[in-house]
Write a protein that holds these residues in place. Structure first.
Motif, PDB file in Angstrom:
ATOM      1  N   THR A  24      60.033  21.343  35.880  1.00  0.00           N
ATOM      2  CA  THR A  24      58.578  21.461  36.074  1.00  0.00           C
ATOM      3  C   THR A  24      57.835  20.533  35.123  1.00  0.00           C
ATOM      4  O   THR A  24      58.187  20.452  33.944  1.00  0.00           O
ATOM      5  N   VAL A  25      56.825  19.876  35.638  1.00  0.00           N
ATOM      6  CA  VAL A  25      55.900  19.078  34.818  1.00  0.00           C
ATOM      7  C   VAL A  25      54.528  19.742  34.883  1.00  0.00           C
ATOM      8  O   VAL A  25      54.069  20.117  35.962  1.00  0.00           O
ATOM      9  N   ARG A  26      53.912  19.924  33.720  1.00  0.00           N
ATOM     10  CA  ARG A  26      52.536  20.430  33.628  1.00  0.00           C
ATOM     11  C   ARG A  26      51.697  19.338  32.982  1.00  0.00           C
ATOM     12  O   ARG A  26      51.993  18.915  31.858  1.00  0.00           O
ATOM     13  N   THR A  27      50.681  18.874  33.646  1.00  0.00           N
ATOM     14  CA  THR A  27      49.898  17.785  33.065  1.00  0.00           C
ATOM     15  C   THR A  27      48.715  18.324  32.266  1.00  0.00           C
ATOM     16  O   THR A  27      48.335  19.489  32.393  1.00  0.00           O
ATOM     17  N   ALA A  28      48.122  17.420  31.497  1.00  0.00           N
ATOM     18  CA  ALA A  28      46.941  17.766  30.696  1.00  0.00           C
ATOM     19  C   ALA A  28      45.813  18.291  31.573  1.00  0.00           C
ATOM     20  O   ALA A  28      44.972  19.061  31.123  1.00  0.00           O
ATOM     21  N   ARG A  29      45.792  17.876  32.823  1.00  0.00           N
ATOM     22  CA  ARG A  29      44.757  18.358  33.750  1.00  0.00           C
ATOM     23  C   ARG A  29      45.079  19.735  34.312  1.00  0.00           C
ATOM     24  O   ARG A  29      44.334  20.265  35.131  1.00  0.00           O
ATOM     25  N   GLY A  30      46.259  20.245  33.936  1.00  0.00           N
ATOM     26  CA  GLY A  30      46.645  21.579  34.412  1.00  0.00           C
ATOM     27  C   GLY A  30      47.420  21.546  35.712  1.00  0.00           C
ATOM     28  O   GLY A  30      47.795  22.584  36.237  1.00  0.00           O
ATOM     29  N   GLU A  31      47.667  20.330  36.249  1.00  0.00           N
ATOM     30  CA  GLU A  31      48.448  20.255  37.487  1.00  0.00           C
ATOM     31  C   GLU A  31      49.891  20.635  37.200  1.00  0.00           C
ATOM     32  O   GLU A  31      50.376  20.439  36.087  1.00  0.00           O
ATOM     33  N   LEU A  42      51.188  32.913  26.380  1.00  0.00           N
ATOM     34  CA  LEU A  42      51.356  31.461  26.486  1.00  0.00           C
ATOM     35  C   LEU A  42      51.853  31.038  27.868  1.00  0.00           C
ATOM     36  O   LEU A  42      51.443  30.013  28.392  1.00  0.00           O
ATOM     37  N   GLY A  43      52.759  31.836  28.442  1.00  0.00           N
ATOM     38  CA  GLY A  43      53.345  31.486  29.738  1.00  0.00           C
ATOM     39  C   GLY A  43      52.482  31.920  30.904  1.00  0.00           C
ATOM     40  O   GLY A  43      52.825  31.647  32.059  1.00  0.00           O
ATOM     41  N   LEU A  44      51.368  32.601  30.610  1.00  0.00           N
ATOM     42  CA  LEU A  44      50.470  33.129  31.650  1.00  0.00           C
ATOM     43  C   LEU A  44      51.255  33.922  32.680  1.00  0.00           C
ATOM     44  O   LEU A  44      51.087  33.759  33.894  1.00  0.00           O
ATOM     45  N   ASN A  45      52.172  34.753  32.178  1.00  0.00           N
ATOM     46  CA  ASN A  45      53.020  35.528  33.088  1.00  0.00           C
ATOM     47  C   ASN A  45      53.367  36.876  32.433  1.00  0.00           C
ATOM     48  O   ASN A  45      54.145  36.920  31.481  1.00  0.00           O
ATOM     49  N   LYS A  46      52.806  37.936  32.980  1.00  0.00           N
ATOM     50  CA  LYS A  46      53.001  39.274  32.397  1.00  0.00           C
ATOM     51  C   LYS A  46      54.375  39.846  32.698  1.00  0.00           C
ATOM     52  O   LYS A  46      54.731  40.911  32.190  1.00  0.00           O
ATOM     53  N   ALA A  86      56.956  25.316  30.840  1.00  0.00           N
ATOM     54  CA  ALA A  86      56.062  24.151  30.838  1.00  0.00           C
ATOM     55  C   ALA A  86      54.626  24.607  30.548  1.00  0.00           C
ATOM     56  O   ALA A  86      53.880  23.925  29.840  1.00  0.00           O
ATOM     57  N   THR A  87      54.257  25.769  31.068  1.00  0.00           N
ATOM     58  CA  THR A  87      52.921  26.312  30.802  1.00  0.00           C
ATOM     59  C   THR A  87      52.775  26.651  29.314  1.00  0.00           C
ATOM     60  O   THR A  87      51.797  26.277  28.663  1.00  0.00           O
ATOM     61  N   SER A 133      45.104  24.595  24.834  1.00  0.00           N
ATOM     62  CA  SER A 133      45.624  24.820  26.184  1.00  0.00           C
ATOM     63  C   SER A 133      44.494  24.750  27.192  1.00  0.00           C
ATOM     64  O   SER A 133      43.624  25.626  27.237  1.00  0.00           O
ATOM     65  N   PRO A 134      44.507  23.722  28.040  1.00  0.00           N
ATOM     66  CA  PRO A 134      43.471  23.644  29.077  1.00  0.00           C
ATOM     67  C   PRO A 134      43.613  24.794  30.074  1.00  0.00           C
ATOM     68  O   PRO A 134      42.638  25.182  30.710  1.00  0.00           O
ATOM     69  N   LEU A 135      44.808  25.365  30.180  1.00  0.00           N
ATOM     70  CA  LEU A 135      45.020  26.457  31.139  1.00  0.00           C
ATOM     71  C   LEU A 135      44.397  27.760  30.646  1.00  0.00           C
ATOM     72  O   LEU A 135      43.932  28.572  31.422  1.00  0.00           O
ATOM     73  N   HIS A 136      44.426  27.954  29.305  1.00  0.00           N
ATOM     74  CA  HIS A 136      43.841  29.159  28.736  1.00  0.00           C
ATOM     75  C   HIS A 136      42.385  28.927  28.322  1.00  0.00           C
ATOM     76  O   HIS A 136      41.660  29.875  28.040  1.00  0.00           O
TER      77      HIS A 136
END
Ligand code: DON
Length: 315
Positions: free
Chosen positions: A52-59, A152-156, A213-214, A225-228
């Motif tokens: 998995t690749v996670r980009t700075a844009r969150g893709e 961090l992993g956005l996964n409960k 990756a997240t 973290s742009p995702l958080h």
């Protein structure tokens, strides 16, 4: 400075790159060996491959078994170090060094010569000393680590596998020897059995390439973290962790990994590797067969292809 020709993010088709890597690594299977010194890890199919690749844009881009949780093992050392640094600051560097050991991840040799002070936080002795510090905080350390990984992993649903914990606990004689040696030198405060049990718990956390990756993206983003929409680490802490990943994250293969891949990275004997391209992306790969240093054989080959194809090596 990268030339335009080598410019990454906006000109890369990461999905196509991952798909071609998945195909290109096929001849690498069968050349490594699945870890079996922790018997429960030996049950995993050797043919697994996810990336998995996670980009700075969150893709997010994935191939293969990227959604399947696996035993993160030593990759947990990276996140426990982060947790200790964010909770307790730089005190960790009074307990562990910042130098590569040049020895196997579970070697006892330098530990006696250097009076119970581990070379770095990523070899087993250093991870045990780091965890010992975290255990000095009040509250349940296992819960603290689990909550941090879920955040961090956005996964409960991230959890630790009790079968793997018990399997490691039954065979953890070398790690116990390290704890007792360090305790003799006054370098460990916790109860040895509580420490080994908590260490096996953190190693038996199961996460997918997507989760990793997240969780690793802030390391590529100066701690943000742009995702958080949140800062996980200060820029200074982030710089230090990436430096120690680069110099110590792949154990006694750290030189050849830098030569072949050229990214800060952390591996685990479950076959996972998390790497970061500073300013650009995080990349997680999983394939259980290991090389002689205990790093994923196919995963390393995949990351080598990745940085060759994208020119993403930091060098
Ligand atoms: O302590 C051990 O031996 C394992 N729980 C973790 C070792 C590990 O993952 C080393 N990494 N490549």
């Amino acid at each position: 400075m990268k030339t335009d020709q080598h410019k990454q993010e906006d000109v890369q088709d990461y999905q196509a790159i991952l798909e071609s890597i998945e195909e290109a690594v096929q001849p690498c299977f069968g050349k490594g060996r699945v870890a079996n010194y922790i018997p429960a890890l030996g049950q995993v199919s050797p043919n697994k491959f996810g990336m998995t690749v996670r980009t700075a844009r969150g893709e997010c881009f994935s191939v293969g078994d990227a959604n399947e949780p696996f035993s993160i093992q030593s990759i947990s050392k990276l996140f426990v170090l982060q947790l200790v640094m964010s909770q307790l600051g730089d005190v960790v560097w009074e307990r562990v060094g910042k130098e590569p050991s040049g020895d196997r991840f579970n070697s006892l040799m330098k530990l006696e010569l250097e009076h119970g002070v581990p070379r770095n936080p990523f070899i087993n002795a250093g991870a045990l000393a780091t965890l010992d510090l975290l255990m000095s905080l009040s509250g349940d350390t296992r819960e603290r680590i689990l909550n941090y990984m879920r955040y961090l992993g956005l996964n409960k649903t991230i959890s630790s596998n009790a079968t793997v914990v018990n399997s490691e606990l039954e065979h953890a004689h070398i790690n116990r020897a390290m704890i007792h040696l360090m305790k003799t030198y006054g370098c460990i405060d916790s109860d040895p059995e509580e420490l080994i049990a908590t260490y096996c718990y953190q190693c038996a956390l199961e996460m997918s390439c997507m989760d990793l990756a997240t969780a690793g993206l802030p390391l590529a983003m100066d701690g943000y973290s742009p995702l958080h929409g949140d800062t996980v680490l200060s820029g200074k802490q982030n710089k230090r962790i990436n430096a120690v990943m680069l110099t110590c994250g792949m154990y006694d293969s750290v030189g050849s990994f830098a030569y072949r891949v050229g990214l800060p990275a952390k591996s685990g004997v479950g076959g996972g590797i998390l790497a970061v391209v500073p300013g650009e992306l995080s990349v997680a790969v999983w394939s259980p067969e290991l090389d002689k240093s205990g790093n994923s054989y196919v995963g390393t080959a995949a990351l080598e292809m990745f940085t060759s194809m994208t020119h993403a090596s930091i060098f």
